[in-house]
Every structure is written in C-alpha cells, then in structure tokens.
Design a protein around this motif. Structure first.
Motif, PDB file in Angstrom:
ATOM      1  N   LEU A  29      13.099  14.458   5.366  1.00 34.61           N
ATOM      2  CA  LEU A  29      14.212  15.286   5.826  1.00 34.61           C
ATOM      3  C   LEU A  29      14.510  15.112   7.305  1.00 34.61           C
ATOM      4  O   LEU A  29      13.637  15.282   8.159  1.00 34.61           O
ATOM      5  CB  LEU A  29      13.924  16.759   5.533  1.00 34.61           C
ATOM      6  N   GLU A  31      18.234  16.124   9.670  1.00 31.86           N
ATOM      7  CA  GLU A  31      19.530  16.773   9.473  1.00 31.86           C
ATOM      8  C   GLU A  31      20.666  15.796   9.230  1.00 31.86           C
ATOM      9  O   GLU A  31      21.484  15.993   8.334  1.00 31.86           O
ATOM     10  CB  GLU A  31      19.859  17.670  10.667  1.00 31.86           C
ATOM     11  N   THR A  34      18.805  11.901   6.248  1.00 39.28           N
ATOM     12  CA  THR A  34      17.716  12.142   5.304  1.00 39.28           C
ATOM     13  C   THR A  34      17.548  10.922   4.394  1.00 39.28           C
ATOM     14  O   THR A  34      18.523  10.419   3.833  1.00 39.28           O
ATOM     15  CB  THR A  34      18.001  13.394   4.457  1.00 39.28           C
ATOM     16  N   PRO A 104      23.098  15.440   5.468  1.00 40.97           N
ATOM     17  CA  PRO A 104      23.303  16.847   5.075  1.00 40.97           C
ATOM     18  C   PRO A 104      24.038  17.670   6.119  1.00 40.97           C
ATOM     19  O   PRO A 104      24.750  18.621   5.777  1.00 40.97           O
ATOM     20  CB  PRO A 104      21.869  17.352   4.877  1.00 40.97           C
ATOM     21  N   LEU A 113      23.077  18.148  -1.002  1.00 44.14           N
ATOM     22  CA  LEU A 113      22.102  18.651  -0.036  1.00 44.14           C
ATOM     23  C   LEU A 113      22.799  18.849   1.301  1.00 44.14           C
ATOM     24  O   LEU A 113      23.447  17.931   1.810  1.00 44.14           O
ATOM     25  CB  LEU A 113      20.936  17.663   0.110  1.00 44.14           C
ATOM     26  N   VAL A 115      22.979  21.421   5.220  1.00 46.56           N
ATOM     27  CA  VAL A 115      22.265  22.229   6.199  1.00 46.56           C
ATOM     28  C   VAL A 115      22.987  23.557   6.371  1.00 46.56           C
ATOM     29  O   VAL A 115      24.204  23.597   6.591  1.00 46.56           O
ATOM     30  CB  VAL A 115      22.151  21.507   7.550  1.00 46.56           C
ATOM     31  N   PHE A 120      17.615  23.368   5.128  1.00 41.55           N
ATOM     32  CA  PHE A 120      18.137  22.497   4.079  1.00 41.55           C
ATOM     33  C   PHE A 120      18.269  23.302   2.789  1.00 41.55           C
ATOM     34  O   PHE A 120      17.347  24.018   2.389  1.00 41.55           O
ATOM     35  CB  PHE A 120      17.203  21.311   3.822  1.00 41.55           C
ATOM     36  N   SER A 122      20.190  22.976  -1.328  1.00 39.52           N
ATOM     37  CA  SER A 122      20.906  22.121  -2.279  1.00 39.52           C
ATOM     38  C   SER A 122      21.753  22.958  -3.223  1.00 39.52           C
ATOM     39  O   SER A 122      21.460  24.124  -3.475  1.00 39.52           O
ATOM     40  CB  SER A 122      19.926  21.270  -3.096  1.00 39.52           C
ATOM     41  N   TYR A 156      10.527  23.119   9.716  1.00 38.88           N
ATOM     42  CA  TYR A 156      10.652  23.363   8.278  1.00 38.88           C
ATOM     43  C   TYR A 156       9.280  23.668   7.678  1.00 38.88           C
ATOM     44  O   TYR A 156       8.719  22.881   6.915  1.00 38.88           O
ATOM     45  CB  TYR A 156      11.277  22.141   7.590  1.00 38.88           C
TER      46      TYR A 156
END
Length: 872
Positions: A29, A31, A34, A104, A113, A115, A120, A122, A156
């Motif tokens: 991951l 931003e 990915t 994302p 997916l 932000v 994150f 989906s 994260y």
C-alpha cells in the motif's frame, strides 16, 4: 447530441470461459502507487464453449508484469486495452500471475480501492474490483481468496480483509503485514480491504451450536462512544436470524468498518462489512430516533447478506433483486419484530409509494429482474430493493410464515455456495410447498405498478357480499401490453359496530378467519362472501399485501369509520392517508385563494388525538401526505401551488386543533431523561409541535426556543430547529448549532439538510452559499446528499420555482459531479426524471436542462443512461 452506450441484455448471458479456484492477492500500500500482485488458479469451464481466449476486465490499471505458469509472457502473447486484458492461447488449467499499479489517492469515484481521510477503503460492488487488478469480474465466478496486506506500520496500524486473520509479521523500514484467508468461495464484488488508523469496539456472540464469534467495529479515533447501538444491533440481528431462519454465522470474526466517504449505505463484503458512518455512529446527543432505527435496519441488512447474497449469490447482475429484495424483506421483518410492526410497515409503504411508484411511472421504469442495462450502477434502485422486497413478502403472504421458511430452507439446501437466479428462488418456494408459481414470474418480468379497480355489491336477500376486482398495469418503456399478475389481496369486512366479520366464501363449509388472502390471477375476478347479515364496510389490501394501487369508491364517512375501527393498523392509517390525499388534490384542483378543509376532515383528526393506541401510529395518521407523493398523483402539476394548498391546510389544522395539539405536546414534553424506547412518544410530541409552529404566537415561539435549548437529545433538538428554520429562519439557533457541532460531520449533515429543505424564501441562494462552507465538500457523497440532493429532491417548492433557477443549479451540479463521482451524479439526475409530470412551462425548462447535460463531452456511462432515458 444523442448519447450512445452499450446495452447488455439478460438473454445474452453465457457462462464464463474460465473458472477461478483460488486467488492470492498481495497489496503493497502506497497512496498514489499501490502495487497489487494477483495469483489466479484457473481452469476452463466445462459448461462454456471450448477454446475461448481468457478475457479479463480491468480499468485504470498500469500493468507491470504478467506470468503464465511461472513464465513471463511476451507482449505479443496478450493484448491490453482501456477495459481489459486478453490472452488468446490458454491451457485448460493454469496459474496466472499479474502485477498492477493503481492510484487510490486519485480515485474520487469511491469505486475500487481509494483513500478516505488518510485510510484505504475498498468498494467492489458492482464492478469495482476491475479497478484493482485484471480479473473475471462477474458474480458467477466464485473463488477462495487469500489476501496479504503490506503497509507502513505507523500510518496504517490496522490491516483488514475478508475471512479469518491467519498470520502477521514485521518488515524492515517500519512496515508490517497481515494475511487473511476466506474459506468460502465468493465473487470479486465481495472482496474488501481496509487499512488505516482506527479504534475498535469489541464484543462477542455465541451461536446455538457453540461457535464463539468475535465482533469488532472499527471507527476513526474520537468516535468509539458512538458505536454501542450498532454493536447491540449486530447481536440482535445474529440472534434473530438464528431463531427465525436457523442461520448461523460461519467465520471466527465479524467486522464492521465505518468510513465517511462512501457511495452507499453499507456493503456486505464477506466478514468485513464496510459502512457509511451514517449507519454506525450514534448517541442520543448526535443522532435522532430515525438514525437509531436506520442503524438497526442497515446493520441487520448487511449481516443478513451473509446468507442471502454471500453464501448464495446472484448469477448475473440482472438477478440483483435475488439478494437485495430478499434481504430488504428480512431486515424489514427484523425491524418489525424488535419495534412496532404496524409503524414499520407504514413507513416502508410510504417510501415505496413516494419513490418506487414514481420510478415505475417514469422513464427509468424497469422490472424487478431487468431485461437490459447499460450501466449496472443505475440499477441499485427502489425497484430492485423495495419492490423486490414486496415481491418476496408476497411469497410469505401466500404461503404463510411456515411455508415461507420451508421455501427458504430448500433454497439454501439446493444452492449454498452457488450463484443462482430469481427463478431458482421462485422454484424453491414452489417446490417446498407444492404450489404452482408459474404466473408469479410476471412480477419479475413486468415493470409498472398494477392497479386494482374494486367495486362491491351487497345482496340483502341472499346475504352475500361480492367484491369485483379488475387488475391492470399501465404501459412502461418497452412494455406496452401487460399480462395479469398473481396478486395476493388481503381483505376484511367490518360490521356496523366496527367489528371484523368471520369470512366464508361461497362454496366453503365454514368461515375461515376474519382476514382472507384472495388470490387474483385473472384480469377480472369476483369473490362472494356468504352469511353476511348486513352490508359491511370493506377493509382492502390489509397490511399492504401487494405493491399495487387500489381504487374503491369509499365515502368520507366510510374512511372516518375505518380510521376509528379497522383492526388492521395499516388500513387505519391508509384510511387517514386516503382522506387527506383526496382532500388536498380536490383543493388543488379547485384553485381557491383560501383553500379550506371541511369540518368532517378536521373532526376526524380531532378524534385521533384522543385515541388510546400506539403514539407513533397516531403521529403517522395526523401527518399530511408529503408533497412529493401528491405530485405523482396530479398531471400537469404546479408544485408551487400544491405547496400553497398543503401549507394552507396544515395551518388550518393547527388553528382548529390548537387545544388538542397543545395538550398532547405539554403532556409528552415532561422533561424526562432520553430513552430510545420512548421514540413513539417523541414522534407524536414533535408532530404536534410541527403543527403548532404554524401559529404566529409568542407561546409557540417560547416552546420552540425552549425545546431547542433544553433538549438532551438530537431528536427533540432537531425537531425544534426544523420548525424554527421554516418559521422565522432560526438564524440564532442555526449559528449556535454550527458552533456546537462543527467538528461532527454527521451532525453538520443534518444542519445542511435543514437549510436545503427549508420552505422559507431564498432557499437556493442559501444552498449556493453553503457550498462554500468549510464543512461542505462536493467530493463527499453524504454532503452532496444533505445539501444538494436535499434541495433538488426534497424541496419541491423551491426546486420547481417558476424562474427555473433550481433546474439550472441542478444541471450545473450534475455536470460538475460527473467528473468527480459518476454514481452520485446519476443519482442527482433523477431529480429530472418526472419532468413530463410538470405543467408545460416547467416541462420546457427541465427538458432544456436535460439537453444541456446531454451536450456535454465525455459523459460517464452512469449519467448518459439516465439522461438518455429521461429524454426519450
């Protein structure tokens, strides 16, 4: 400019050329970059045509590499386009490894997916997974998923996906990883991934078989104290499904994540449900009783999908109502069992009539199982969900609770782990009960709202009472002629004392209850009841036993009689609603400068104020039909004149029932500490306050100000603020509210919605100014729904202003939103669906704005389909 889009037809369905046994995904991951590694274990589908190429769909992907059985594929072995990847020559079994790069952070569509607030999130239903990697992104391709997520540990700390967490570890450069395994096969639309900074509320549930399930709700820091109602809803829903349908949860953990940027209410991804914060976060100070009820319903809905949608899913998107209509029925039954069944039923029918009936009568009309679509996102409609649930309810009405449960049991026994069709569900219901439901398929095939024209005849000499029923259905796009439906019509008969009569049809040996479900299967049928010693008053379509319109020549006196005496609570409300609807439409047609309701109507409402029944039911019966509902019943309508009539009658009720309304309000406004269980009393108190706010009296001003200042809950505070905003602007209170709640996004949505729906002059100017407010963002669907859709869809008086500025504003926002989030733009475009209902001048202005939208370059497929149908 004519808009073109590709149409997909139900009858063109073909089985996928390949099946996927297993999917191994690894996400690294970042931003804006990915990296997604996908390992697919494929085999040819024996039910498909032999020798077909492997065609995978993909959008907005950057392909890094592709391997087949471990060997890097040369570029001439495959072709890549903006919509997918094709490998012409494939073995019957293979392992395909694909690496893609996605962004994302730039994904404002909130599909795939993306932000949200640095996290994150989906969303893969219906076709979002193709924005993550190349795949057979269709619901009939079901595979077992293993997902490994790698991310920065500080940014994260929480890494979530479907199934059970099986392993985790640390990596260099402050990164960590978590592996999730979902033991159940699922289509890609049920895949989920969440990563970010969250806090968790934990609990557990023990199933009847002894399985312990960990319950976890993840929210952004600062919101943990607003999750307790949602957690209680999970536990109630789990127990209810175990008791009502014998269905237990099947994973070790059930998780919910709440996010503020979400196109839908929630999503049922297997084991990891992703929710709009609106349907998770609540406490009395920030959420209304309606919010609490909504959380109960939506939490239950998504949980119930574990079986009706996940374990058994739909073969293709034409079958969408197979999972959605069925699950809406289940969540409505749940809400009815934990609350007031009659109030739940009335509120569901009000929404159905106001929105789905309008959909059925307009350019977007489609059947519960559509025959064609251009953009699947446009079929997440009231027809699929709400009418679909009514179709399921009719099975239960015709078969009874026990028969319906037998049908459900057979459905799961036959189809667990499969992707199936509406016909498979219908067959299970029929076969489990030995019933012929062949004709019932018309509910899935035909669009439009059936109409029942009912007349009656009493034969005093023979002591028989006969109901004559004619069914019809108006033409809808692509369906000029309609065949008869199989319609359950629940009826009762009341004697002069208001008591239910035992009902015995001609040819029967004995009476069989006081409510009978008559099976309508022909264009015209008659039903004769015997041993009726005096002419009764019929109670028709009890509990709204079918999604139809009924016309019967009730007198005003008969409606008042039913309001006071019908044992069916829904029909008590229906009598009040019919009386008020008939009156308002007549006053609108008369065109008087000072429309007045007759004494018989006022007296009927006065009698309601002394009834000793559920307070919430009284509140519903006192409430006038909403203007949007009335608009659907009038051709060539002038919404501004309708609003004038509606408000005039409301003010008259306030004047003439002032003593009764004030007495109820003062009795119920007792200063007691808030308890959610007293919602029905609050609903009656606040409908009385809403009427009293029509009076220009110092006492009322004091009452409103006092309730706003002293309330310990958002339900009462918002009711007072709404009345103030409609009455004199409530500027001081609006400013106070914004200062107090500026950092609570959901409460600020309520603040936006109050102003966007206000009836006071200058509504459009206020909405335009509020778009520059720091708490508003056009990229956030909740904000758009509160402010822009609130104005365009719920403020008929100002949206339909004679100058046409409301239409121009809506068109500008639709064009703007289409570049940001096509799904939201298409939803907003529905505000133009009923332009042909308007009087000629408004028709012309609305059509011109639709044409302006159509002339824009690069319209999304979502918006193009809506505009095309509206203009056709």
């Amino acid at each position: 400019m004519t808009l073109q889009s590709t149409q997909i037809n139900r009858l063109d369905y073909t089985a996928p050329a390949f099946l996927i046994d297993r999917v191994d995904l690894t996400f690294e991951l970042e931003e804006s970059q990915t990296r997604v590694q996908s390992r697919l274990v494929l085999k040819r589908n024996p039910e498909a045509v032999a020798g077909l190429p492997l065609s995978l769909v993909g959008e907005e992907l950057s392909l890094e590499s592709i391997k087949l059985d471990g060997a890097l594929l040369k570029t001439d072995a495959y072709s890549v386009s903006a919509t997918g990847l094709v490998i012409a020559t494939m073995p019957d079994e293979a392992i395909l490894e694909i690496v893609t790069i996605i962004n994302p952070l730039s994904n404002t569509s909130l599909n795939g997916l993306y932000v949200s607030s640095g996290n994150f999130v989906s969303q893969c239903e219906a076709e979002g997974f193709r924005k993550i990697t190349y795949y057979l992104d269709r619901p009939d391709v079901m595979a077992k998923f293993t997902t490994t997520i790698i991310a920065d540990k500080t940014r994260y700390p929480i890494l979530l996906s479907n199934g059970n967490r099986v392993d985790s570890g640390q990596l260099e450069k402050n990164r960590h990883w978590v592996k999730w395994v979902d033991p159940f096969k699922k289509p890609a639309y049920l895949f989920a991934l969440v990563a970010g900074k969250f806090v968790m509320l934990a609990d557990q549930h023990t199933t009847p078989s002894g399985r312990r399930v960990a319950l976890e709700i993840f929210v952004e820091p600062g919101n943990l104290d607003k999750c307790h109602h949602a957690m209680a809803a999970i536990k109630k829903a789990m127990r209810w499904d175990e008791e009502r349908f014998g269905l237990e949860y099947d994973l070790d953990t059930y998780m919910i994540v709440a996010t503020s940027d979400f196109n839908m209410g929630a999503m049922e991804n297997k084991g990891l449900n992703i929710f709009n914060t609106k349907y998770v976060l609540a406490k009395p100070e920030t959420a209304t009783d309606v919010d609490f009820d909504g959380i109960d319903a939506v939490v239950a809905h998504e949980y119930f999908h574990n079986w009706t949608g996940n374990r058994v899913t739909c073969r293709d998107w034409f079958q969408l109502s197979l999972k959605e209509g069925l699950t809406v029925y289940r969540d409505q039954e749940f809400s009815s069992d934990i609350g007031s069944r009659s109030v739940e039923r009335i509120n569901n029918v009000k929404a159905l009539r106001e929105m789905q009936f309008a959909e059925d009568a307009g350019p977007q009309a489609h059947s519960v199982r559509p025959e064609a679509y251009s953009e699947i996102n446009n079929f997440y409609t009231m027809t699929i969900y709400e009418k679909g649930s009514e179709v399921v309810r009719m099975y239960a009405t015709l078969l009874g609770r026990e028969g319906f449960r037998k049908g459900m049991d057979l459905y799961f026994k036959r189809h667990d782990g499969q992707a199936v069709t509406c016909d498979d569900f219908r067959a299970a219901m029929a076969d489990a009960n030995g019933v012929d439901f062949t004709q019932f398929e018309e509910w899935y095939k035909q669009a439009g709202t059936p109409a029942l024209a009912i007349s009656s005849h009493y034969d005093a000499a023979a002591q028989t009472y006969t109901l004559n029923v004619k069914q019809s259905c108006p033409a809808t796009p692509g369906q000029a002629e309609k065949r008869p439906f199989h319609i359950p019509l629940a009826v009762g008969l009341l004697n002069k004392q208001g008591k239910d009569l035992p009902l015995q049809l001609a040819g029967e040996a004995t009476a069989q209850g006081t409510t009978r479900v008559l099976a309508l299967t022909q264009a015209e049928q008659s039903f004769s009841f015997i041993n009726i010693t005096a002419e009764p008053t019929p109670s028709l379509l009890r509990d709204f036993s079918a999604p139809v319109k009924v016309s019967y020549a009730y007198t005003d006196e008969e409606l008042v009689f039913l309001m006071a005496n019908d044992s069916d609570a829904f029909n008590r409300w229906e009598a009040a609603n019919t009386f008020a609807t008939r009156l308002l439409i007549a006053l609108y047609a008369a065109g008087d400068e000072k429309p007045l309701a007759p004494a018989s109507f006022i007296n009927a409402l006065r009698k309601l104020t002394s009834e000793k029944i559920d307070a919430a039911l009284i509140a519903l019966m006192l409430e006038l039909p909403r203007e949007n509902y009335l608009i659907e019943l009038i051709d060539q309508v002038d919404p501004c004149h309708l609003h004038f009539v509606h408000r005039s009658v409301k003010a008259q009720i306030a004047r003439e029932l002032r003593p009764e309304l004030l007495a109820i309000y003062q009795k119920l406004n007792d200063g007691a500490i808030y308890h959610y269980e007293n919602a029905s009393k609050r609903s009656l108190k606040n409908i009385c306050l809403d009427y009293l706010a029509e009076l220009d009296e110092p006492l009322v001003s004091e009452m409103l100000s006092k309730q706003y200042r002293l309330s310990d809950n958002m339900t009462d505070r918002l009711a007072a603020l709404k009345a103030l905003v409609n009455r004199d602007g409530g500027d001081a209170q609006l400013a106070d509210f914004a200062v107090q709640w500026h950092d609570d996004a959901l409460v600020m949505d309520k603040w936006f919605a109050l102003q966007s729906t206000s009836r006071r002059p200058g509504a459009l100017s206020r909405v335009q100014a509020l778009m520059d407010h720091p708490a508003f963002s056009i990229k956030n669907p909740n904000k758009v729904r509160a402010l822009i859709m609130g104005f365009c869809l719920q403020n008929a008086q100002h949206f339909h202003a004679a100058d046409g500025y409301g239409y121009a504003f809506a068109a500008d926002r639709i064009i703007e939103l289409d570049k940001i989030n096509p799904q939201v733009a298409a939803r907003l475009a529905s505000s133009f669906n009923r332009w042909k209902k308007m009087e000629p001048q408004r028709q012309q202005m609305m059509q011109a704005e639709l044409q302006r939208i159509a002339q824009q370059d690069d319209l999304s497929s979502d918006l193009a389909e809506i505009v095309n149908k509206s203009l056709s």
